[in-house]
Design a protein around this motif. Structure first.
Motif, PDB file in Angstrom:
ATOM      1  N   LEU A 190       0.853  -1.179   0.000  1.00 14.17           N
ATOM      2  CA  LEU A 190       0.000   0.000   0.000  1.00 14.17           C
ATOM      3  C   LEU A 190       0.890   1.230   0.000  1.00 14.17           C
ATOM      4  CD1 LEU A 190      -2.757  -0.775   2.692  1.00 14.17           C
ATOM      5  CD2 LEU A 190      -3.127  -0.507   0.240  1.00 14.17           C
ATOM      6  N   ARG A 191       0.387   2.316  -0.568  1.00 14.85           N
ATOM      7  CA  ARG A 191       1.100   3.593  -0.493  1.00 14.85           C
ATOM      8  C   ARG A 191       0.195   4.609   0.159  1.00 14.85           C
ATOM      9  NH1 ARG A 191       3.752   7.628  -5.023  1.00 14.85           N
ATOM     10  NH2 ARG A 191       1.562   8.136  -5.444  1.00 14.85           N
ATOM     11  N   LEU A 192       0.619   5.091   1.306  1.00 15.02           N
ATOM     12  CA  LEU A 192      -0.108   6.128   2.010  1.00 15.02           C
ATOM     13  C   LEU A 192       0.386   7.498   1.570  1.00 15.02           C
ATOM     14  CD1 LEU A 192      -0.125   4.689   5.654  1.00 15.02           C
ATOM     15  CD2 LEU A 192      -1.639   4.153   3.732  1.00 15.02           C
ATOM     16  N   THR A 236       9.134   2.688   2.777  1.00 19.01           N
ATOM     17  CA  THR A 236       9.946   3.782   2.266  1.00 19.01           C
ATOM     18  C   THR A 236       9.179   5.082   2.393  1.00 19.01           C
ATOM     19  OG1 THR A 236      10.976   2.300   0.647  1.00 19.01           O
ATOM     20  CG2 THR A 236      11.229   4.666   0.299  1.00 19.01           C
ATOM     21  N   ILE A 237       9.775   6.051   3.062  1.00 14.41           N
ATOM     22  CA  ILE A 237       9.170   7.373   3.177  1.00 14.41           C
ATOM     23  C   ILE A 237       9.812   8.296   2.152  1.00 14.41           C
ATOM     24  CG2 ILE A 237      10.788   8.230   4.942  1.00 14.41           C
ATOM     25  CD1 ILE A 237       8.339   9.587   6.286  1.00 14.41           C
ATOM     26  N   SER A 238       8.997   9.141   1.537  1.00 12.56           N
ATOM     27  CA  SER A 238       9.511  10.072   0.543  1.00 12.56           C
ATOM     28  C   SER A 238       8.622  11.304   0.519  1.00 12.56           C
ATOM     29  CB  SER A 238       9.567   9.416  -0.839  1.00 12.56           C
ATOM     30  OG  SER A 238       8.266   9.059  -1.272  1.00 12.56           O
ATOM     31  N   SER A 239       9.129  12.344  -0.115  1.00 15.14           N
ATOM     32  CA  SER A 239       8.332  13.575  -0.187  1.00 15.14           C
ATOM     33  C   SER A 239       8.372  14.151  -1.590  1.00 15.14           C
ATOM     34  CB  SER A 239       8.844  14.612   0.819  1.00 15.14           C
ATOM     35  OG  SER A 239      10.125  15.075   0.463  1.00 15.14           O
ATOM     36  N   THR A 286       3.391  16.840  -0.451  1.00 16.57           N
ATOM     37  CA  THR A 286       2.872  15.517  -0.129  1.00 16.57           C
ATOM     38  C   THR A 286       4.016  14.618   0.320  1.00 16.57           C
ATOM     39  OG1 THR A 286       1.107  15.770  -1.759  1.00 16.57           O
ATOM     40  CG2 THR A 286       1.561  13.544  -0.981  1.00 16.57           C
ATOM     41  N   VAL A 287       3.757  13.871   1.371  1.00 14.98           N
ATOM     42  CA  VAL A 287       4.699  12.860   1.859  1.00 14.98           C
ATOM     43  C   VAL A 287       4.052  11.498   1.683  1.00 14.98           C
ATOM     44  CG1 VAL A 287       5.891  11.970   3.898  1.00 14.98           C
ATOM     45  CG2 VAL A 287       5.849  14.425   3.440  1.00 14.98           C
ATOM     46  N   PHE A 288       4.843  10.552   1.227  1.00  8.99           N
ATOM     47  CA  PHE A 288       4.342   9.212   0.954  1.00  8.99           C
ATOM     48  C   PHE A 288       4.983   8.212   1.908  1.00  8.99           C
ATOM     49  CE2 PHE A 288       2.279  10.535  -2.857  1.00  8.99           C
ATOM     50  CZ  PHE A 288       3.102  11.487  -3.436  1.00  8.99           C
ATOM     51  N   LEU A 289       4.248   7.167   2.192  1.00 10.69           N
ATOM     52  CA  LEU A 289       4.796   6.010   2.887  1.00 10.69           C
ATOM     53  C   LEU A 289       4.461   4.784   2.054  1.00 10.69           C
ATOM     54  CD1 LEU A 289       6.315   5.069   5.458  1.00 10.69           C
ATOM     55  CD2 LEU A 289       4.067   4.499   6.406  1.00 10.69           C
ATOM     56  N   GLN A 290       5.461   4.292   1.346  1.00 10.96           N
ATOM     57  CA  GLN A 290       5.300   3.062   0.561  1.00 10.96           C
ATOM     58  C   GLN A 290       5.529   1.884   1.485  1.00 10.96           C
ATOM     59  OE1 GLN A 290       4.476   2.569  -2.774  1.00 10.96           O
ATOM     60  NE2 GLN A 290       4.498   0.381  -2.291  1.00 10.96           N
ATOM     61  N   MET A 291       4.540   1.019   1.591  1.00  9.50           N
ATOM     62  CA  MET A 291       4.633  -0.124   2.488  1.00  9.50           C
ATOM     63  C   MET A 291       4.564  -1.408   1.665  1.00  9.50           C
ATOM     64  SD  MET A 291       2.298   1.165   5.689  1.00  9.50           S
ATOM     65  CE  MET A 291       0.748   1.006   4.796  1.00  9.50           C
TER      66      MET A 291
END
Length: 127
Positions: A18-20, A72-75, A81-86
């Motif tokens: 999932l990507r938050l 993986t956290i990225s911006s 927007t900041v993402f959390l790829q899980m």
């Protein structure tokens, strides 16, 4: 006023991804950090657990041990927007995930250092 809006949660099978997303507004410069934290459903009295944090100004990142290598956290600073790829999700990752913001971050990824919070997004990982 700082506002954060999370999205991207859902139901996924173990091993899935999932990507938050966390859309941030209200900051006038990039001297802030975004953290992702999670809380087990039905256990609102428990502390929110740190997942990962990122400094928007210099890209410094922190991961909790369980997230290292899977998340993986990225911006995207242009989109605020900041993402959390899980990836490789496990049933024990099931929780409500919150993003939070901190101005002038001192690289301490703990919930009590973050003052502005989103509403949370539910992540459920089935066996």
């Amino acid at each position: 006023e700082v506002q954060l809006v999370e999205s991207g949660g859902g139901l996924v099978q173990a091993g899935g991804s999932l990507r938050l997303s966390c859309v941030v507004s209200g900051f006038t410069n990039d001297d802030y950090a975004i953290g992702w934290f999670r809380q087990t459903p039905g256990n609102e009295r428990a502390e929110r657990e740190k997942v990962s944090c990122i400094s928007i100004s210099d890209g410094y990142t922190y991961y909790n041990n369980f997230a290292e290598g899977r998340f993986t956290i990225s911006s995207d600073n242009a989109e605020n927007t900041v993402f959390l790829q899980m990836d490789s999700l496990k049933p024990e990752d099931t929780a409500v995930y919150y993003c939070a913001a901190r101005l002038h971050w001192f690289r301490l990824c703990v919930p009590e250092q973050f003052g502005s919070w989103g509403q949370g997004t539910q992540v459920t990982v089935s066996t």
